[in-house]
Structures are given as C-alpha cells and as structure tokens.
Design a protein around this motif. Structure first.
Motif, PDB file in Angstrom:
ATOM      1  N   GLY A 244      -7.029   2.230  -5.439  1.00  0.00           N
ATOM      2  CA  GLY A 244      -7.884   3.296  -6.321  1.00  0.00           C
ATOM      3  C   GLY A 244      -7.060   3.945  -6.979  1.00  0.00           C
ATOM      4  N   LEU A 245      -7.452   5.195  -7.650  1.00  0.00           N
ATOM      5  CA  LEU A 245      -6.737   6.075  -8.659  1.00  0.00           C
ATOM      6  C   LEU A 245      -5.844   6.748  -7.908  1.00  0.00           C
ATOM      7  CD1 LEU A 245      -9.512   7.499 -11.014  1.00  0.00           C
ATOM      8  CD2 LEU A 245      -8.142   5.384 -11.311  1.00  0.00           C
ATOM      9  N   HIS A 246      -5.824   6.901  -6.622  1.00  0.00           N
ATOM     10  CA  HIS A 246      -4.842   7.563  -5.648  1.00  0.00           C
ATOM     11  C   HIS A 246      -3.613   6.617  -5.304  1.00  0.00           C
ATOM     12  CE1 HIS A 246      -7.373   5.209  -2.845  1.00  0.00           C
ATOM     13  NE2 HIS A 246      -6.288   5.361  -2.072  1.00  0.00           N
ATOM     14  N   GLY A 247      -3.929   5.492  -5.642  1.00  0.00           N
ATOM     15  CA  GLY A 247      -2.886   4.204  -5.443  1.00  0.00           C
ATOM     16  C   GLY A 247      -3.597   3.068  -4.233  1.00  0.00           C
ATOM     17  N   GLY A 248      -3.121   3.606  -3.083  1.00  0.00           N
ATOM     18  CA  GLY A 248      -3.668   2.567  -2.318  1.00  0.00           C
ATOM     19  C   GLY A 248      -3.293   1.304  -2.109  1.00  0.00           C
ATOM     20  N   ASN A 249      -4.031   0.291  -1.801  1.00  0.00           N
ATOM     21  CA  ASN A 249      -3.598  -1.052  -1.421  1.00  0.00           C
ATOM     22  C   ASN A 249      -3.657  -1.884  -2.762  1.00  0.00           C
ATOM     23  OD1 ASN A 249      -3.210  -3.343   0.131  1.00  0.00           O
ATOM     24  ND2 ASN A 249      -5.025  -4.041   0.590  1.00  0.00           N
ATOM     25  N   ILE A 250      -2.453  -1.632  -3.662  1.00  0.00           N
ATOM     26  CA  ILE A 250      -2.604  -2.057  -5.010  1.00  0.00           C
ATOM     27  C   ILE A 250      -2.119  -3.696  -4.876  1.00  0.00           C
ATOM     28  CG2 ILE A 250      -1.405  -1.975  -7.204  1.00  0.00           C
ATOM     29  CD1 ILE A 250      -1.213   0.975  -6.721  1.00  0.00           C
ATOM     30  N   ASP A 251      -1.179  -4.098  -3.937  1.00  0.00           N
ATOM     31  CA  ASP A 251      -0.734  -5.362  -3.627  1.00  0.00           C
ATOM     32  C   ASP A 251      -0.048  -6.062  -4.887  1.00  0.00           C
ATOM     33  OD1 ASP A 251      -1.038  -5.600  -1.079  1.00  0.00           O
ATOM     34  OD2 ASP A 251      -3.036  -6.180  -1.326  1.00  0.00           O
ATOM     35  N   ASN A 252       0.696  -5.097  -5.581  1.00  0.00           N
ATOM     36  CA  ASN A 252       1.537  -5.888  -6.668  1.00  0.00           C
ATOM     37  C   ASN A 252       2.918  -6.082  -6.154  1.00  0.00           C
ATOM     38  OD1 ASN A 252       2.950  -6.180  -9.208  1.00  0.00           O
ATOM     39  ND2 ASN A 252       1.665  -4.852 -10.402  1.00  0.00           N
ATOM     40  N   TRP A 253       3.315  -7.301  -6.256  1.00  0.00           N
ATOM     41  CA  TRP A 253       4.739  -7.557  -5.541  1.00  0.00           C
ATOM     42  C   TRP A 253       5.958  -6.813  -6.340  1.00  0.00           C
ATOM     43  CZ3 TRP A 253       8.158 -10.069  -8.681  1.00  0.00           C
ATOM     44  CH2 TRP A 253       7.734 -10.812  -9.809  1.00  0.00           C
TER      45      TRP A 253
ATOM     46  N   THR B 173       0.885  -1.099   0.018  1.00  0.00           N
ATOM     47  CA  THR B 173      -0.052  -0.107  -0.010  1.00  0.00           C
ATOM     48  C   THR B 173       0.903   1.317  -0.085  1.00  0.00           C
ATOM     49  OG1 THR B 173      -1.797  -0.999   1.321  1.00  0.00           O
ATOM     50  CG2 THR B 173      -1.857   1.297   1.295  1.00  0.00           C
ATOM     51  N   ALA B 174       0.506   2.243  -0.968  1.00  0.00           N
ATOM     52  CA  ALA B 174       1.320   3.408  -0.850  1.00  0.00           C
ATOM     53  C   ALA B 174       0.440   4.266  -1.700  1.00  0.00           C
ATOM     54  CB  ALA B 174       2.631   3.074  -1.365  1.00  0.00           C
ATOM     55  N   GLY B 175       0.545   5.723  -1.512  1.00  0.00           N
ATOM     56  CA  GLY B 175      -0.047   6.703  -2.402  1.00  0.00           C
ATOM     57  C   GLY B 175      -0.411   7.893  -1.979  1.00  0.00           C
ATOM     58  N   VAL B 176      -1.213   8.783  -2.753  1.00  0.00           N
ATOM     59  CA  VAL B 176      -1.455  10.020  -2.532  1.00  0.00           C
ATOM     60  C   VAL B 176      -2.762  10.270  -1.712  1.00  0.00           C
ATOM     61  CG1 VAL B 176       0.151  11.021  -4.238  1.00  0.00           C
ATOM     62  CG2 VAL B 176      -2.488  10.646  -4.606  1.00  0.00           C
ATOM     63  N   ALA B 177      -2.817  11.364  -1.113  1.00  0.00           N
ATOM     64  CA  ALA B 177      -4.201  11.641  -0.540  1.00  0.00           C
ATOM     65  C   ALA B 177      -5.286  11.705  -1.444  1.00  0.00           C
ATOM     66  CB  ALA B 177      -4.191  12.958   0.513  1.00  0.00           C
ATOM     67  N   PRO B 178      -6.452  11.232  -1.473  1.00  0.00           N
ATOM     68  CA  PRO B 178      -7.596  11.589  -2.361  1.00  0.00           C
ATOM     69  C   PRO B 178      -8.301  12.763  -2.067  1.00  0.00           C
ATOM     70  CG  PRO B 178      -7.815   9.443  -1.313  1.00  0.00           C
ATOM     71  CD  PRO B 178      -6.633  10.040  -0.625  1.00  0.00           C
ATOM     72  N   ALA B 179      -8.969  13.284  -3.102  1.00  0.00           N
ATOM     73  CA  ALA B 179      -9.536  14.888  -2.774  1.00  0.00           C
ATOM     74  C   ALA B 179     -10.610  14.740  -2.189  1.00  0.00           C
ATOM     75  CB  ALA B 179      -9.570  15.442  -4.160  1.00  0.00           C
ATOM     76  N   VAL B 180     -10.903  13.874  -1.108  1.00  0.00           N
ATOM     77  CA  VAL B 180     -12.175  13.629  -0.259  1.00  0.00           C
ATOM     78  C   VAL B 180     -12.070  13.930   1.103  1.00  0.00           C
ATOM     79  CG1 VAL B 180     -14.055  12.095   0.371  1.00  0.00           C
ATOM     80  CG2 VAL B 180     -12.696  11.808  -1.685  1.00  0.00           C
ATOM     81  N   HIS B 181     -12.648  14.882   1.548  1.00  0.00           N
ATOM     82  CA  HIS B 181     -12.353  15.512   3.126  1.00  0.00           C
ATOM     83  C   HIS B 181     -13.200  14.491   4.330  1.00  0.00           C
ATOM     84  CE1 HIS B 181     -10.137  19.101   2.123  1.00  0.00           C
ATOM     85  NE2 HIS B 181     -10.845  19.162   1.039  1.00  0.00           N
TER      86      HIS B 181
ATOM     87  N   TYR C 210       4.141   5.997 -10.686  1.00  0.00           N
ATOM     88  CA  TYR C 210       3.698   7.357 -11.056  1.00  0.00           C
ATOM     89  C   TYR C 210       1.935   7.376 -10.274  1.00  0.00           C
ATOM     90  CZ  TYR C 210       7.400   7.094 -14.360  1.00  0.00           C
ATOM     91  OH  TYR C 210       8.642   6.914 -15.152  1.00  0.00           O
ATOM     92  N   TYR C 211       2.064   8.380  -9.588  1.00  0.00           N
ATOM     93  CA  TYR C 211       0.726   8.652  -8.853  1.00  0.00           C
ATOM     94  C   TYR C 211       0.278  10.033  -9.341  1.00  0.00           C
ATOM     95  CZ  TYR C 211       2.578   5.099  -5.638  1.00  0.00           C
ATOM     96  OH  TYR C 211       3.067   3.693  -5.059  1.00  0.00           O
ATOM     97  N   LYS C 212      -0.836  10.267  -9.478  1.00  0.00           N
ATOM     98  CA  LYS C 212      -1.681  11.392  -9.939  1.00  0.00           C
ATOM     99  C   LYS C 212      -1.892  12.156  -8.772  1.00  0.00           C
ATOM    100  CE  LYS C 212      -4.693  13.312 -13.364  1.00  0.00           C
ATOM    101  NZ  LYS C 212      -5.514  13.176 -14.328  1.00  0.00           N
ATOM    102  N   VAL C 213      -1.493  13.498  -8.510  1.00  0.00           N
ATOM    103  CA  VAL C 213      -1.723  14.254  -7.349  1.00  0.00           C
ATOM    104  C   VAL C 213      -3.203  14.866  -7.308  1.00  0.00           C
ATOM    105  CG1 VAL C 213      -0.959  16.429  -6.171  1.00  0.00           C
ATOM    106  CG2 VAL C 213       0.715  15.020  -7.203  1.00  0.00           C
ATOM    107  N   GLN C 214      -3.851  14.534  -6.382  1.00  0.00           N
ATOM    108  CA  GLN C 214      -5.050  14.899  -6.165  1.00  0.00           C
ATOM    109  C   GLN C 214      -5.381  16.228  -5.363  1.00  0.00           C
ATOM    110  OE1 GLN C 214      -8.212  11.841  -5.592  1.00  0.00           O
ATOM    111  NE2 GLN C 214      -6.745  10.339  -6.524  1.00  0.00           N
ATOM    112  N   VAL C 215      -4.458  16.273  -4.378  1.00  0.00           N
ATOM    113  CA  VAL C 215      -4.580  17.546  -3.438  1.00  0.00           C
ATOM    114  C   VAL C 215      -3.038  18.338  -3.410  1.00  0.00           C
ATOM    115  CG1 VAL C 215      -6.449  16.615  -1.941  1.00  0.00           C
ATOM    116  CG2 VAL C 215      -4.197  16.230  -1.373  1.00  0.00           C
ATOM    117  N   GLU C 216      -3.127  19.274  -2.984  1.00  0.00           N
ATOM    118  CA  GLU C 216      -1.786  20.319  -2.917  1.00  0.00           C
ATOM    119  C   GLU C 216      -1.005  19.669  -2.047  1.00  0.00           C
ATOM    120  OE1 GLU C 216      -0.485  24.428  -0.766  1.00  0.00           O
ATOM    121  OE2 GLU C 216      -2.374  24.320  -1.433  1.00  0.00           O
ATOM    122  N   GLY C 217       0.294  19.479  -2.504  1.00  0.00           N
ATOM    123  CA  GLY C 217       1.192  18.717  -2.065  1.00  0.00           C
ATOM    124  C   GLY C 217       1.398  17.192  -1.952  1.00  0.00           C
TER     125      GLY C 217
END
Length: 363
Positions: free
Chosen positions: A211-220, A194-202, A229-236
């Motif tokens: 998900g599109l933010h990354g998260g629990n992809i579980d690809n060895w 699991t790794a990724g950026v913060a989703p744009a959901v408060h 490559y992760y698409k940024v959804q929120v500032e920073g």
C-alpha cells in the motif's frame, strides 16, 4: 543517491549519525500487522544507522536448518492466535525524531547478509497456479553459497494439509524428502519483501497487501545499494522491516520467494523538502515507481500516474512530454500477483536526465 527535488531546500542530516542495534526478539517484533499503536522498539535521529535483524516467518519449514536460539524464541513465545491479520514477522517499529505526517523517510539500504545459509520456497494455497496444481502445496529448501552468492535446491517435500498458520513448524525429518532442481544454480539477491511505515489507522493493518505505506511490495530490487522513500503517515513514522528474501523473480508466482532471515544495515534520513504519493525506489541506475490495485489494470494505471508525477514534479517535464517519454523509455513489470492487492512497477533510467541541469543532489 538522492531524489531530484525542485524546491531547492536542503535535506536533513545526510551524514551518518549514531549506529543502533535492533535484535529481533519477542519484545521487538510485531507479527502480521502494522499499527500506529505499537510502542517503538527503537528511537533514532535523522541520519542514524540501524543494524537490524529481519526474521522469516518460514523458518519453521526447515527448523533444523533455519532456527537458532533467537528465532526459536520468536516462534515459541508469540501466541499463534496473535499472528494476524497478516503473516510476516516485522522488526520495529523505529521512531524517527521530528518525523511528521507528510514528510518522507529516505531509507538507504546498505547491507543485507543472510543469517544462515538456508531458505524456503512454498508453492502455497495463495499461489497463482494453486488450482492448476491440484490444490497441493510443496516446500523446496534451498542452500546458499555465500561466497558465490548463489542458491541451489537441497530437497523438496509435499506440505501435509494446507499451510494456514503463520510460522507453522513442519516436522520435516519425517517428511518424504525428494530431490529438486538438480544442476540448477540461482543467483542470490537478498532483499526485504516487506517494509514500511505505520498507516494512519488505529487498528491492525495486515502485512500481506502492499500500500501507500509500503508493506509487502515484494520487489527484489529493494536490496543493498538501493534507497526507498516512504511517506510518513503518523508521528515518528514508525518504520518496520520484515519478510526477508534471498531471491525472487518478478511476479513471485508460486506464492513466496526464497524466504530466509537477513541481518540488515540501513540509514534513515528525514526529508521535509519533497513529497511523493507512493513508495519510491531509487537504485544507482533507475527510479522505480510502484502501483497497486485489485487488478493488474488498476495497478498499471496507478504506476503510470505516479511515474508521470515523478517526471512532472521532480524533472520538470510537461504532462504531454512525460507521457511520451514513459511510452518510449519506461519499462513496466509485474511485481507480484499473490498478495491480494496486485503490484506493478515502472522503471526509468536516471542517466537520461543528467543533461537537464536539475538532475543533481539538493545541497
């Protein structure tokens, strides 16, 4: 390694910058969720290196082997009622200066070293064959050989009751320990589940589904030597890592991998010169696209569409040519079937494009 980009614009800060150290402590982890409302544990610039600790939430399966003082603090000081709505211990988030929604974070994973020489596999209630095993759960503890880069089962035990609380600490010395997998040696391939950026959901977003933010992809394949490559959804961007594994097969069928804490080294580069809709993996040999869905059919279709996007937008193929190439040269596989949202990955060899002229690093 660098993603082919047809825009011809230069990437930002490819040379290594400062190195930062991010220890996993009760103050620098968030347990079970992504959120744009978490204060950054670290702020970096594009090109900086980060040495970060990733802690498995299954260390309590064999605390006498998988705990140390730092891990024990996390398990004992973080209120179990706050470990929600997911299960994974996430280190971060990391704020990347200048990152804006729509940008890409290029994360070069350089090193992943086990924190100790033990790991746990749980045949869990969310495993694919839970009903077929009479709704019982079983823990298998593995010992790692860091010199040979292999793992062997040390012992197994039946989990008492049902594994429901993330970070459960099992009193394993009084468990009925049983021999397991005698004579079987397993290749170790440390990676982040699991790794990724913060989703744009408060609101807190569970770490369990990808998900599109990354998260629990579980690809060895998301291990040392790979780039994500992760698409940024929120500032920073607010990038976090967790769910460390030392080995896993495609499918992760019993519910978990060999879960074991890792010390990770990676470089984060801010990319404003291209975009990609889903988490994209680059290895020395391949590009790998991830598709997610409520069914394997939907996950397969999403992986197909995003692979087609890669071939059209970043290799200049026509839609029809890309579709034909996918059918004759792309390999599709089931990434995992146990995270609620199912995963399929599509792999294509990078070397096929070496003669096209556009398959080179942007300068």
């Amino acid at each position: 390694m660098a993603l082919v980009c047809n825009k011809g614009e230069a990437r930002n800060d490819t040379k290594p910058g400062a190195i930062h150290y991010l220890k996993a402590t009760p103050e620098t982890v968030h347990w079970g969720y992504f959120s744009p409302d978490i204060s950054p544990a670290l702020t970096i610039r594009s090109g900086d290196l980060v040495a970060a600790e990733a802690i498995t939430h299954h260390a309590g399966d064999a605390p006498e082997l998988m705990f140390d003082e730092g891990v024990e603090r996390i398990f004992t000081e973080i209120d179990p009622s706050t470990r929600a709505p997911g299960v994974h211990i996430m280190t971060g988030p990391i704020y990347v200066e200048g990152a804006e929604p729509g940008d890409m974070l290029e994360v070069r994973y350089l090193q992943m070293v086990p924190r100790n020489n033990y790991g746990s596999n749980l045949a869990a209630n969310w495993g694919h064959l839970y009903q077929e095993f009479g709704e019982t759960e079983r823990v298998t503890i593995y010992e790692l050989d860091p010199n040979a880069n292999t793992a062997q089962a040390l012992y197994a035990y039946d989990f008492p009751g049902k594994y429901l609380v993330p970070g459960t600490i099992t009193n394993c010395p009084v468990c009925d320990r049983q021999p397991a997998l005698a004579g079987i040696t397993i290749p170790a391939r440390p990676h982040l589940g699991t790794a990724g950026v913060a989703p744009a959901v408060h609101e807190p977003v569970s770490t369990i589904p990808p998900g599109l933010h990354g998260g629990n992809i579980d690809n060895w394949r998301i291990g040392a030597g790979a780039t994500m490559y992760y698409k940024v959804q929120v500032e920073g961007g607010l990038f976090s890592i967790g769910d460390p594994h030392v080995s896993q097969g495609d499918g992760e069928i019993s519910g978990t991998a060999i879960e074991s804490s890792l010390n990770c080294l990676f470089q984060i580069i801010l990319r404003k010169d291209f975009s990609f809709p889903s988490p994209l993996l680059e290895t020395p040999q391949n590009w790998i696209v991830h598709g997610f869905g409520d069914t394997l059919d939907q996950a397969m279709k999403n992986a197909s569409l995003d692979m087609l996007h890669l071939l059209e937008e970043h290799q200049g193929l026509s839609c029809n040519d890309g579709y034909s190439l996918m059918s004759v040269a792309a390999d599709f596989g089931v990434t995992q079937v146990v995270d609620g949202t199912l995963g399929v990955h599509a792999r294509i060899e990078r070397g096929m494009f070496a003669g096209k002229g556009v398959a080179k690093d942007p300068k």
